[in-house]
Write an enzyme that holds these catalytic residues in place. Sequence first.
Site, mmCIF file in Angstrom:
data_model
loop_
_atom_site.group_PDB
_atom_site.id
_atom_site.type_symbol
_atom_site.label_atom_id
_atom_site.label_comp_id
_atom_site.label_asym_id
_atom_site.label_seq_id
_atom_site.Cartn_x
_atom_site.Cartn_y
_atom_site.Cartn_z
ATOM 1 N N CYS A 146 62.036 37.770 74.595
ATOM 2 C CA CYS A 146 60.683 38.276 74.793
ATOM 3 C C CYS A 146 60.767 39.539 75.652
ATOM 4 O O CYS A 146 61.823 39.890 76.139
ATOM 5 C CB CYS A 146 59.837 37.223 75.497
ATOM 6 S SG CYS A 146 59.882 35.634 74.656
ATOM 7 N N ARG A 191 60.286 46.089 68.715
ATOM 8 C CA ARG A 191 61.242 44.989 68.523
ATOM 9 C C ARG A 191 60.593 43.775 67.861
ATOM 10 O O ARG A 191 61.280 42.864 67.432
ATOM 11 C CB ARG A 191 61.802 44.535 69.877
ATOM 12 C CG ARG A 191 62.378 45.666 70.662
ATOM 13 C CD ARG A 191 62.933 45.187 71.958
ATOM 14 N NE ARG A 191 62.092 44.185 72.592
ATOM 15 C CZ ARG A 191 62.525 43.330 73.479
ATOM 16 N NH1 ARG A 191 63.796 43.301 73.786
ATOM 17 N NH2 ARG A 191 61.710 42.488 74.045
ATOM 18 N N TRP A 237 58.102 36.102 71.798
ATOM 19 C CA TRP A 237 58.684 35.753 70.502
ATOM 20 C C TRP A 237 58.802 34.238 70.566
ATOM 21 O O TRP A 237 59.667 33.701 71.255
ATOM 22 C CB TRP A 237 60.045 36.425 70.328
ATOM 23 C CG TRP A 237 60.729 36.006 69.064
ATOM 24 C CD1 TRP A 237 61.584 34.957 68.925
ATOM 25 C CD2 TRP A 237 60.613 36.601 67.777
ATOM 26 N NE1 TRP A 237 61.993 34.868 67.614
ATOM 27 C CE2 TRP A 237 61.425 35.870 66.888
ATOM 28 C CE3 TRP A 237 59.891 37.701 67.286
ATOM 29 C CZ2 TRP A 237 61.539 36.190 65.549
ATOM 30 C CZ3 TRP A 237 60.025 38.010 65.948
ATOM 31 C CH2 TRP A 237 60.836 37.259 65.090
ATOM 32 N N ASN A 280 61.728 34.547 79.826
ATOM 33 C CA ASN A 280 62.592 34.838 78.683
ATOM 34 C C ASN A 280 63.637 33.743 78.631
ATOM 35 O O ASN A 280 64.274 33.490 79.659
ATOM 36 C CB ASN A 280 63.356 36.131 79.006
ATOM 37 C CG ASN A 280 63.174 37.159 77.955
ATOM 38 O OD1 ASN A 280 62.703 36.853 76.876
ATOM 39 N ND2 ASN A 280 63.551 38.370 78.276
ATOM 40 N N GLY A 281 63.833 33.105 77.483
ATOM 41 C CA GLY A 281 64.867 32.067 77.419
ATOM 42 C C GLY A 281 64.262 30.748 76.984
ATOM 43 O O GLY A 281 63.083 30.684 76.626
ATOM 44 N N GLU A 311 77.899 36.709 50.585
ATOM 45 C CA GLU A 311 77.200 37.346 51.704
ATOM 46 C C GLU A 311 77.908 38.637 52.129
ATOM 47 O O GLU A 311 77.262 39.654 52.404
ATOM 48 C CB GLU A 311 77.079 36.348 52.869
ATOM 49 C CG GLU A 311 76.470 36.887 54.142
ATOM 50 C CD GLU A 311 75.075 37.492 53.970
ATOM 51 O OE1 GLU A 311 74.473 37.342 52.898
ATOM 52 O OE2 GLU A 311 74.611 38.150 54.911
ATOM 53 N N LYS A 318 76.203 42.334 52.063
ATOM 54 C CA LYS A 318 76.114 43.192 53.249
ATOM 55 C C LYS A 318 76.648 44.584 52.932
ATOM 56 O O LYS A 318 76.054 45.587 53.301
ATOM 57 C CB LYS A 318 76.939 42.624 54.430
ATOM 58 C CG LYS A 318 76.357 41.468 55.179
ATOM 59 C CD LYS A 318 75.202 41.783 56.100
ATOM 60 C CE LYS A 318 73.889 41.658 55.401
ATOM 61 N NZ LYS A 318 73.294 40.373 55.189
ATOM 62 N N GLU A 340 74.271 46.576 50.424
ATOM 63 C CA GLU A 340 72.942 47.011 50.856
ATOM 64 C C GLU A 340 72.978 48.113 51.895
ATOM 65 O O GLU A 340 72.058 48.916 51.960
ATOM 66 C CB GLU A 340 72.093 45.826 51.353
ATOM 67 C CG GLU A 340 72.616 45.147 52.577
ATOM 68 C CD GLU A 340 71.758 43.962 52.999
ATOM 69 O OE1 GLU A 340 70.546 43.984 52.759
ATOM 70 O OE2 GLU A 340 72.321 43.019 53.574
ATOM 71 N N HIS A 353 89.348 33.736 34.046
ATOM 72 C CA HIS A 353 88.470 33.626 32.877
ATOM 73 C C HIS A 353 87.786 34.952 32.545
ATOM 74 O O HIS A 353 86.789 34.981 31.828
ATOM 75 C CB HIS A 353 87.428 32.529 33.105
ATOM 76 C CG HIS A 353 88.054 31.187 33.349
ATOM 77 N ND1 HIS A 353 88.744 30.521 32.362
ATOM 78 C CD2 HIS A 353 88.142 30.424 34.472
ATOM 79 C CE1 HIS A 353 89.211 29.384 32.865
ATOM 80 N NE2 HIS A 353 88.856 29.310 34.143
ATOM 81 N N LYS A 386 62.332 45.060 55.628
ATOM 82 C CA LYS A 386 62.761 43.879 56.392
ATOM 83 C C LYS A 386 62.083 42.618 55.875
ATOM 84 O O LYS A 386 62.674 41.551 55.866
ATOM 85 C CB LYS A 386 62.462 44.100 57.874
ATOM 86 C CG LYS A 386 62.978 43.011 58.787
ATOM 87 C CD LYS A 386 64.489 42.996 58.845
ATOM 88 C CE LYS A 386 65.057 41.788 59.565
ATOM 89 N NZ LYS A 386 66.439 41.491 59.159
HETATM 90 C C1 F6R Z 1 69.904 40.950 53.367
HETATM 91 C C2 F6R Z 1 68.565 40.507 53.702
HETATM 92 C C3 F6R Z 1 67.712 39.943 52.618
HETATM 93 C C4 F6R Z 1 66.888 38.760 53.166
HETATM 94 C C5 F6R Z 1 65.883 38.285 52.112
HETATM 95 C C6 F6R Z 1 65.103 37.109 52.586
HETATM 96 O O1 F6R Z 1 70.601 41.380 54.495
HETATM 97 O O2 F6R Z 1 68.148 40.616 54.817
HETATM 98 O O3 F6R Z 1 68.472 39.549 51.524
HETATM 99 O O4 F6R Z 1 67.760 37.744 53.523
HETATM 100 O O5 F6R Z 1 65.010 39.339 51.785
HETATM 101 O O6 F6R Z 1 64.377 37.402 53.728
HETATM 102 P P1 F6R Z 1 63.805 36.259 54.664
HETATM 103 O O7 F6R Z 1 64.968 35.580 55.294
HETATM 104 O O8 F6R Z 1 62.935 36.979 55.663
HETATM 105 O O9 F6R Z 1 63.035 35.335 53.792
#
Ligand code: F6R
Length: 613
Positions: free
Chosen positions: A2, A27, A74, A100-101, A486, A490, A493, A509, A608
């Site tokens: 927070c 943030r 948060w 915070n915590g 994964e 990463k 993207e 295959h 995001k």
């Molecule tokens: C990749 C990434 C996305 C999210 C996806 C789901 O780094 O961030 O693939 O994982 O859009 O998002 P949430 O978890 O917010 O449902």
Amino acid sequence: MCGIVGYVGDQNATPIVLNGLRRLEYRGYDSAGIAVLSNGNVEVRREAGKLSKLESLVQNQPIQGTIGIGHTRWATHGEPTARNAHPHIGNTGKVVVVHNGIVENYLELKADLEAEGVEFHTETDTEVIVHLIEQFLSQEEPLEEAVRKALKYLKGAHGIVVLSTMAPDTIIAARIGNAGGVVIGLGDGENFIASDIPAILDHTRRMLFLESHQMAVVSKSSIQIQSLDGKKVHLEEHNIGWDPIAAEKGEYRHFMQKEIHEQVRSLTDTLAGRVDFDDGRIHLPQLNLSPELAGRIKKIILTACGTAAHAGMVGKILLERIARIPAQLEIASEFRYEDPIVDSDTVVLAISQSGETADTLAAMEEGRKRGAVLWSIVNAIGSQAMRVADGYISMQSGPEIGVASTKAFSAPLVDLYMLAVLLADLRGVINERQRHQLVSDLRLVPDLVGKCLDREKDVLQAAREMRYIRNILYLGRGIQMPIAHEGALKLKEISYIHAESYPAGEMKHGPIALIDRDMPVLALAPRDQWYEKMISQIEQARARGGNVIVVATEGDQRAAELADHVFWVPETPWLLSPVVTVIPLQMFAYHIAALKGLDVDQPRNLAKSVTVE
Ligand code: F6R
């Protein structure tokens, strides 16, 4: 995670505190509040949602005074409502606290305080702090001493700031452990307190940083730093020259890098209060999981998108291996079009950082329509995915700012492991010895992740040499297969390099035809039951001229001989190994993108939170 701001001086504290909170706004947070001492009374204003809502409230109900504290929250315990927002005020109205915590033992402390007749008004863990301080004040302790005594009862890591009518010229700030910092800003006839430098950078560049187990008694003309056992301490003054955003990133160039490094702490936080290492038990109270429900579950359908779906793939393995419950992962964007087989003995378990992903919410709705029990694992408390669920687990990762998800991937892996152990226990499929072993393995996780982070230089070296590649193949088997997916996601993207992920056993295959000198291979080969098979796959790639990176267990000479680069990971119990093996892959993607000068935190075409289908 927070935000905290405090002011003591001759100016009106309200605008200074609100401006400081605004500096922390990018943030992310879910509610905010302010408390000011005004004519000998504590005045508190709190609001859910954006800071502008708190500002309107303060405009309608102004507060004026020269000493005040504020907070952006948060949520971790209790929904993001005005009532649960900080500052929390005690029952005598004399003390307010921002925090915070996570108070890991808050349930215990709450029960003790309630037994003594203390009334609680919120669902937060923080509220116990203010009541504890008041208990000591009622025994005629001075404020400083009352705070010190109260802090001794708290388990976990904390940043705490206290304001009281009992000491109307001072603010007390304390730090225990690593739950975000406590910064004291030095002014001229005024002083500032903050959780993060940007909050007070408009006013001063001269700062002190509290260390763990230290407390500061701050008035407008003096600052006394002491250890929590009351000894005077000298702290060196720092002169800060950063701009606010750079200051927030601290020593890191990008939020993604910061968030990768925060995983030791976020994983510690996700265990906090849930794992009792002494009696070897898991507690997930927000899941509302009764023994009756645990006993009747016939199937668990994990549903999510992107990175969260990869966490779900690991979850399927954990739930089947540990709890022996049939589990499947369904990509959320597909689920509602599949005419899924779901009934009231099915759990639909959604995983989402934001808790607002449209496809994931639609999958939950589909589950609800068909009568399933709905659970979610979410980072954003109060989000839709949490609200519509019958029970939830919060990731406790704090705000994730980088678009590429990192700490909100590792936390649900641990949450799913805890869930699997709890279900296994309730269904009687593990004995006491197994339960103790599975639970005690969790204790290792933050430290093992820290060891991977210490190897960042090796990863950076590989990234330097490989930054110009156009394609790469990620291979894994078993529990490492989702990690291959994964790692490839990463890289794609944030570096825009084409990365494919494949189960290593499928190579013969078809995809093996792709391998030549221009197709590097990254193979996940920690020492587990798939190790030998992975080694033979790596040999085949090598024989075709491919450049090979291997993620291998420390000391594995065989892997080292086959590889052009090795990303070493410490030996880890296999069911928890994905938490560890993903770390070098996150760092690899990060460094390649950073070396290419790309916009790591906001990659092209991505958002995001994906709130549309
Ligand atoms: C990749 C990434 C996305 C999210 C996806 C789901 O780094 O961030 O693939 O994982 O859009 O998002 P949430 O978890 O917010 O449902």
